[in-house]
Design a protein around this motif. Structure first.
Motif: not given
Ligand code: BTN
Length: 271
Positions: A41, A70, A159
């Protein structure tokens, strides 16, 4: 061979991915591949500041050391999981500004479509706003963020636990998290799963833009909260109630003492 519409930038040699195959997807204009990086991200948000960027941009990491979730959560991912970010310009899908809050729910529905293909037969659950469960354990998390200097761009981070088994993980983690291989025994190729997911996402985003996405009905089919007693943490408040699904704006509906209220954010837990 990749089609000329897509540029591939591979910072290392991929182990799990066939980038040429992904470049053939009509959706993608640029792929940035890393074997190891901090957060996909963060990279997409950074590249998104470039006015000359061709989007949609796909950033893939085979290993992510600083995956963000989150709030202040981290996203831990082992070898064989899918971690990527997709930068899109919602106007290109005819998605209006007032529909942007629906993009994360639309993404969750696209992941549910993909799980239906890759893990059909296992119960697939949607936990508002953007967690997915397989057999009642978390299999996927979604983090949607906006590019600060470009208000027409957003980054969708996903993810998804695909072939990374939790069999050797600590007991507490095994109770709450799982992967496709753990639930089905099937070791899907990451290119295949990512291809399926991106196609589903493209279809669902176009549906959203065309006003044809059956959001509430699709959500209802998989919602793990509807009819259950839940508590919602919003800022410093905690609200308890019975979940009545979501409304057309994607807000969580909570019934408390016969009164149904819509909530647009927060962290929800089953009571
Ligand atoms: C959550 O469950 O709180 C959200 C998780 C999101 C993870 C994904 S992995 C690819 C992208 N890059 C990140 O740093 N986070 C999301």
């Amino acid at each position: 061979m990749p089609l000329p519409h897509c540029r591939i930038v591979a910072h290392q040699t991929p182990r799990w991915f066939d980038l040429n195959q992904l470049a053939r997807l009509s959706l993608i204009r640029r792929i940035e591949f890393y074997q190891t990086t901090g957060s996909t991200n963060d990279i997409a948000l950074q590249l998104g500041r470039d006015d000359n960027l061709n989007s949609p941009l796909l950033v893939i990491a085979e290993e992510q050391a600083g995956g963000r979730g989150r709030g202040s959560n981290r996203w831990w991912a082992k070898d064989g999981s899918l971690t990527f970010s997709l930068l899109i310009e919602p106007p290109a899908f005819n998605i209006q500004a007032n529909q942007w809050p629906l993009i994360s729910l639309t993404t969750a529905i696209a992941v549910a479509d993909t799980l239906g293909h890759c893990a059909g037969g296992c119960p697939i659950g949607l936990k508002w706003p953007n967690d997915l469960q397989l057999n009642h354990k978390k299999v996927c998390g979604i983090l949607v963020e906006t590019v600060k200097s470009r208000s027409d761009r957003i980054v969708i981070g996903i993810g998804l636990n695909v072939r990374n088994s939790f069999a050797d993980a600590p007991f507490e983690l095994r109770q709450i998290a799982t992967s496709i291989v753990d639930e089905t025994g099937f070791e899907w190729g990451l290119t295949e799963v990512l291809g399926q997911l991106l196609q589903a996402l493209e279809d669902r985003l176009h549906e959203l833009g065309a006003g044809e996405l059956p959001l509430q009905a699709t959500w209802e089919r998989h919602c793990v909260l509807t009819g259950k007693n839940v508590s919602l943490e919003v800022a410093d408040r905690r609200v308890a109630g019975r979940c009545r699904g979501i409304n057309e704006h994607g807000a969580l509906l909570l019934e408390t003492n016969g009164d149904v209220q819509a909530w647009f954010g927060g962290i929800v837990r089953l009571e």
